[in-house]
Structure formats: C-alpha cells, structure tokens
Scaffold this motif. Structure first.
Motif, short mmCIF file in Angstrom:
data_model
loop_
_atom_site.label_atom_id
_atom_site.label_comp_id
_atom_site.label_asym_id
_atom_site.label_seq_id
_atom_site.Cartn_x
_atom_site.Cartn_y
_atom_site.Cartn_z
N GLU A 128 0.83 -1.21 0.00
CA GLU A 128 0.00 0.00 0.00
C GLU A 128 0.86 1.26 0.00
O GLU A 128 0.55 2.23 -0.69
CB GLU A 128 -0.91 -0.01 1.23
CG GLU A 128 -2.05 -0.99 1.15
CD GLU A 128 -3.20 -0.44 0.32
OE1 GLU A 128 -3.64 0.69 0.56
OE2 GLU A 128 -3.66 -1.16 -0.59
N ILE A 129 1.92 1.25 0.80
CA ILE A 129 2.80 2.41 0.87
C ILE A 129 3.37 2.74 -0.51
O ILE A 129 3.44 3.91 -0.91
CB ILE A 129 3.97 2.15 1.85
CG1 ILE A 129 3.45 2.15 3.30
CG2 ILE A 129 5.10 3.16 1.66
CD1 ILE A 129 3.28 3.50 3.93
N TYR A 130 3.75 1.71 -1.26
CA TYR A 130 4.37 1.93 -2.57
C TYR A 130 3.33 2.23 -3.65
O TYR A 130 3.51 3.15 -4.46
CB TYR A 130 5.19 0.70 -2.97
CG TYR A 130 5.97 0.88 -4.26
CD1 TYR A 130 7.22 1.51 -4.25
CD2 TYR A 130 5.47 0.42 -5.47
CE1 TYR A 130 7.93 1.69 -5.43
CE2 TYR A 130 6.18 0.59 -6.65
CZ TYR A 130 7.41 1.23 -6.62
OH TYR A 130 8.11 1.41 -7.78
N HIS A 131 2.25 1.46 -3.69
CA HIS A 131 1.28 1.58 -4.78
C HIS A 131 0.16 2.57 -4.50
O HIS A 131 -0.50 3.02 -5.44
CB HIS A 131 0.68 0.21 -5.10
CG HIS A 131 1.66 -0.75 -5.70
ND1 HIS A 131 2.04 -0.71 -7.03
CD2 HIS A 131 2.37 -1.77 -5.14
CE1 HIS A 131 2.91 -1.66 -7.27
NE2 HIS A 131 3.14 -2.32 -6.15
N ARG A 132 -0.08 2.89 -3.22
CA ARG A 132 -1.14 3.83 -2.88
C ARG A 132 -0.65 4.84 -1.84
O ARG A 132 -1.22 4.96 -0.75
CB ARG A 132 -2.37 3.08 -2.35
CG ARG A 132 -3.11 2.29 -3.43
CD ARG A 132 -4.30 1.53 -2.85
NE ARG A 132 -5.23 2.37 -2.12
CZ ARG A 132 -6.15 3.15 -2.68
NH1 ARG A 132 -6.24 3.25 -4.00
NH2 ARG A 132 -6.96 3.88 -1.93
N PRO A 133 0.41 5.58 -2.16
CA PRO A 133 0.88 6.60 -1.21
C PRO A 133 -0.20 7.65 -1.01
O PRO A 133 -0.86 8.07 -1.95
CB PRO A 133 2.11 7.19 -1.91
CG PRO A 133 1.88 6.94 -3.38
CD PRO A 133 1.15 5.62 -3.43
N ASN A 134 -0.38 8.08 0.24
CA ASN A 134 -1.49 9.01 0.51
C ASN A 134 -1.10 10.47 0.39
O ASN A 134 -1.92 11.36 0.62
CB ASN A 134 -2.10 8.74 1.90
CG ASN A 134 -1.13 9.03 3.03
OD1 ASN A 134 -0.04 9.56 2.83
ND2 ASN A 134 -1.51 8.67 4.25
N SER A 135 0.15 10.74 0.01
CA SER A 135 0.59 12.13 -0.16
C SER A 135 1.81 12.17 -1.08
O SER A 135 2.46 11.14 -1.32
CB SER A 135 0.95 12.76 1.18
OG SER A 135 2.09 12.11 1.74
N ILE A 136 2.11 13.36 -1.55
CA ILE A 136 3.31 13.53 -2.39
C ILE A 136 4.55 13.18 -1.59
O ILE A 136 5.48 12.55 -2.10
CB ILE A 136 3.40 14.98 -2.93
CG1 ILE A 136 2.24 15.26 -3.90
CG2 ILE A 136 4.74 15.22 -3.62
CD1 ILE A 136 2.18 16.70 -4.38
N PHE A 137 4.58 13.56 -0.31
CA PHE A 137 5.75 13.26 0.52
C PHE A 137 6.03 11.77 0.55
O PHE A 137 7.16 11.33 0.34
CB PHE A 137 5.56 13.79 1.95
CG PHE A 137 6.62 13.30 2.89
CD1 PHE A 137 7.87 13.89 2.89
CD2 PHE A 137 6.38 12.23 3.74
CE1 PHE A 137 8.87 13.42 3.74
CE2 PHE A 137 7.37 11.76 4.58
CZ PHE A 137 8.62 12.36 4.59
N VAL A 138 5.01 10.96 0.86
CA VAL A 138 5.20 9.51 0.94
C VAL A 138 5.61 8.95 -0.42
O VAL A 138 6.50 8.11 -0.52
CB VAL A 138 3.93 8.82 1.46
CG1 VAL A 138 4.08 7.29 1.41
CG2 VAL A 138 3.62 9.26 2.88
N ALA A 139 4.97 9.41 -1.49
CA ALA A 139 5.28 8.93 -2.84
C ALA A 139 6.73 9.21 -3.20
O ALA A 139 7.41 8.37 -3.82
CB ALA A 139 4.35 9.59 -3.86
N GLU A 140 7.23 10.40 -2.80
CA GLU A 140 8.62 10.76 -3.13
C GLU A 140 9.62 10.08 -2.21
O GLU A 140 10.74 9.76 -2.62
CB GLU A 140 8.79 12.27 -3.05
CG GLU A 140 8.07 13.03 -4.15
CD GLU A 140 8.29 14.53 -4.09
OE1 GLU A 140 8.26 15.16 -5.16
OE2 GLU A 140 8.47 15.06 -2.98
N PHE A 141 9.22 9.82 -0.96
CA PHE A 141 10.16 9.23 -0.01
C PHE A 141 10.36 7.74 -0.25
O PHE A 141 11.47 7.22 -0.09
CB PHE A 141 9.67 9.46 1.43
CG PHE A 141 10.69 9.06 2.46
CD1 PHE A 141 11.73 9.92 2.78
CD2 PHE A 141 10.64 7.83 3.09
CE1 PHE A 141 12.70 9.55 3.71
CE2 PHE A 141 11.59 7.45 4.01
CZ PHE A 141 12.63 8.32 4.33
#
Length: 380
Positions: free
Chosen positions: A223-236
């Motif tokens: 979920e963290i990788y495929h459904r990040p809940n924000s730009i920050f998580v997606a970029e980190f």
C-alpha cells in the motif's frame, strides 16, 4: 507478545532558547506479533518515538498502552521490552556467552541460564563463538550476539534502532534474512527504525512513514508503494524516486505542460479529480519503472534530453530534462546495453494505469490509476 498503542503521543525538548517538538500528537496501533518498520528523513522523530515506547524518554503528553495496560509511567525494566541499538554495545571484557546471559541479569529465570544461552546461540549460528570475546568476532557475529542478548529475555516488545547501519551491503542482506527468520520463530511484536527503505519494505508487515514528528502514513509495504497518501510519501518511498509533473483540470481534460500529448483520461476520472481537488491544479506522480522509451508518436509522452545515466544491475536509470518545461525526470530502461550520451534525445511513454494524482495545494492523494484499468479513489 503485546499490542502497542500510542495515543496522542507528544515529546517536546527544551533547548534553552526554544522548544522543539520531536513527536507531535502521534496516534498508532501496532498489532500483536507483527514486524513494523519506522522510516523517515533524519530528525523526523523515529528514534524519539522508539525511546518513548522503551521507557527511555518520558512523553510530554499522551499515553502508551501495551495491550490494555497503560505503561506511560512504567519504568523500562518493568515493561518487558528489549532494545537493540545502532551501537551494539557488547561488553568487550566479557565472553559472548556472558554478554548474552547479561540479558537475564535482572529477570527471574526459570531453568538453567547456560542452556538458554546455548539455545539462543544455536538459533543465531554463533554457538561455536560463545567463549570468544566480542573483539574476536566479525561485525555480523557481533550483531547476532547483540540480538541474542535481547531475544533471550523473551520480550513482549522488541525494539531495534538502526542496528545494521554500520554493516556493509552484503552483510546487511544476510542479517535481513536472519531477522526475518527470527521474527517468524519468536513472533515478538517488533518495531524497527531504519533509514534504509529496502530493509523496511522487505522485512515488514507494516511500514510507518514519519515526517516532522507526525505519522505521514502507516500501511503495508504494498500500500505504501502503490497507494501513497501524499506527495511526501510517494517521493520518499521508492528508488529511484517518483517523478512529479504539474497538471491542470480544464474543460473536461487533464493536461500538463510537460506532456507532448494530452492524457487519455476518461470523463468520469476527470470529473472525480476536479471534484476532489481543492483547486484545478494537481500533480501527476509517475514512477520511473512505469516509464519507457518509445517511438510511438500518438502516446501520451514526454520528450527530453539526456543529462546522465546510472547503471543499476540489468537496468539503467536515465536522467532527462523535459524540452517543454525544463523539468528533470527519470526513466528506468530495461536495456542494460544502452549507453546514452549527454544531450541525446528520447521520447518517453508511460503506463497510464499507474499514474498517481495528487492535489497540488494539500499534497494529498486523489486517485491511483485511471478508469477501466486500476482506478482507485483515495478516501483517507
């Protein structure tokens, strides 16, 4: 084993001239027997959170629960927790046997201590080194001894603060496998702080991403990788990091100055994006692994010139600069023989179903994938 809960947990430090909030109102529930990793940039509060759970730091506000017991004010030795630090801190003048047995020094022990030490040493594959001093061991063997000293206590909660940061890459991979095996065998509730997202994603049942003292997202690695809940998580999360492109919802279409062609997005998707966005401005997130070099002119694509490339095993990461906007972006190409020259021009396509859409103002996720493929609206 224990379920761990943090309820509105806050920790402030007085620097003398200012008050620094290291952990800011964290609410968390760690399921009994799970392996949970905590990641985030330096200074985000990972270690402070772990130390409060261990009892080594006193919260400024909030509560810590183990199952139904409030342990906020309970001393560390009475919490049934064990912690492994970045600095293994074995006693250099004691044997490995004595170092492991030291974990039982302040516990009421049932049975023979020596037999328990030997059992743990067998599991950790260091039985033949029990009578050696730590200085006679390799880095990996010392790390196993440190783990043994903690595991022999049979803690309800097992805490690890970057225990492998000083190991080389090969040894890290070996120790990751050992940790996975140990968790499968002991099933302690485990919290693992790391800077290495590969460790977090491969070891964990759940991953907590922290930012500025708060929890940005807590989900499974998938979920963290495929459904990040924000730009920050997606970029980190993700290496190489996700590409982001500004886009606008106008007149029933989604367009971006970085793209050569408009995105082939369905009317329903555009309507949902426009409704969810706080303004008409959004950010498209596309992972480099979902992009590819193309010569098909009718695909939604980006044209750019090569700046540099990096060899990564069978793949190469090509860094390009968009002709349309000057934005830099990355593509993972699966042709390991490709050697692009700086200034060389490529057209790049991408898998439309894999595009993430974020609200530019709030930076929260709106949608992952488009209608007819893998469209999923972000509700949290």
């Amino acid at each position: 084993m224990a379920k761990v809960e943090c309820l509105d947990l806050t920790k402030e430090f007085d620097t003398g001239t200012d008050t620094v909030t290291a952990v800011d109102g964290v609410d968390l529930a760690i399921a009994d027997g799970t392996f949970t990793s905590i990641v985030g940039p330096s200074g985000c509060g990972k270690t402070t959170l772990l130390r409060m759970i261990a009892g080594l730091e006193t919260p400024t506000d909030g509560r810590i629960m183990f199952d139904s017991d409030d342990v906020t004010s309970t001393s560390p030795q009475n919490r049934n927790v064990s912690m492994v630090f970045q600095d293994i801190a074995l006693f250099p003048f004691k044997s490995v046997r004595e170092n492991i047995a030291y974990g039982l020094k302040y516990k009421d022990v049932d049975g023979d201590v020596d037999s328990q030490v030997e059992e743990i040493a067998e599991i950790l594959d260091i039985a033949e080194h029990l009578d050696k001093k730590p200085g006679q061991l390799s880095g990996g063997q010392q790390q196993r001894a440190g783990l043994g000293r903690s595991l022999i206590q049979d803690p309800a909660v097992f805490l690890l603060d970057e225990p492998m940061s000083d190991l080389d890459a090969k040894l890290k991979r070996e120790m990751r496998k050992e940790l996975k095996k140990l968790h499968q065998q002991f099933r302690n509730t485990t919290l693992y702080v790391t800077h290495d997202q590969e460790e977090a994603m491969t070891l964990s049942d759940d991953v907590i991403v922290m930012n500025k003292g708060t929890v940005a997202q807590k989900s499974t690695p998938y979920e963290i990788y495929h459904r990040p809940n924000s730009i920050f998580v997606a970029e980190f999360i993700g290496s190489p990091s996700i590409n982001t492109f500004d886009a606008t919802v106008q007149e029933g279409a989604l367009s971006s100055p970085q793209l050569t062609n408009e995105l082939p997005v369905g009317e329903k998707d555009v309507s949902e994006i426009a409704e969810a966005a706080s303004s008409g401005d959004v950010v498209l997130g596309i992972r480099p692994t979902d992009m590819y070099l193309t010569d098909t002119s009718d695909e939604a694509r980006i044209s750019g010139e090569v700046k540099i490339y990096e060899q990564m095993g069978e793949n190469i990461v090509i860094h390009l600069q968009s002709f349309a906007s000057g934005t830099e972006f990355k593509v993972v190409a699966d042709d390991s023989s490709l050697r692009p020259d700086p200034g060389e021009t490529f057209d790049v396509g991408f898998d439309v179903p894999s595009v993430h859409v974020f609200d530019r103002k709030t930076e929260r996720a709106i949608l992952h994938g488009f209608e007819g493929t893998q469209a999923q609206i972000q509700n949290d």
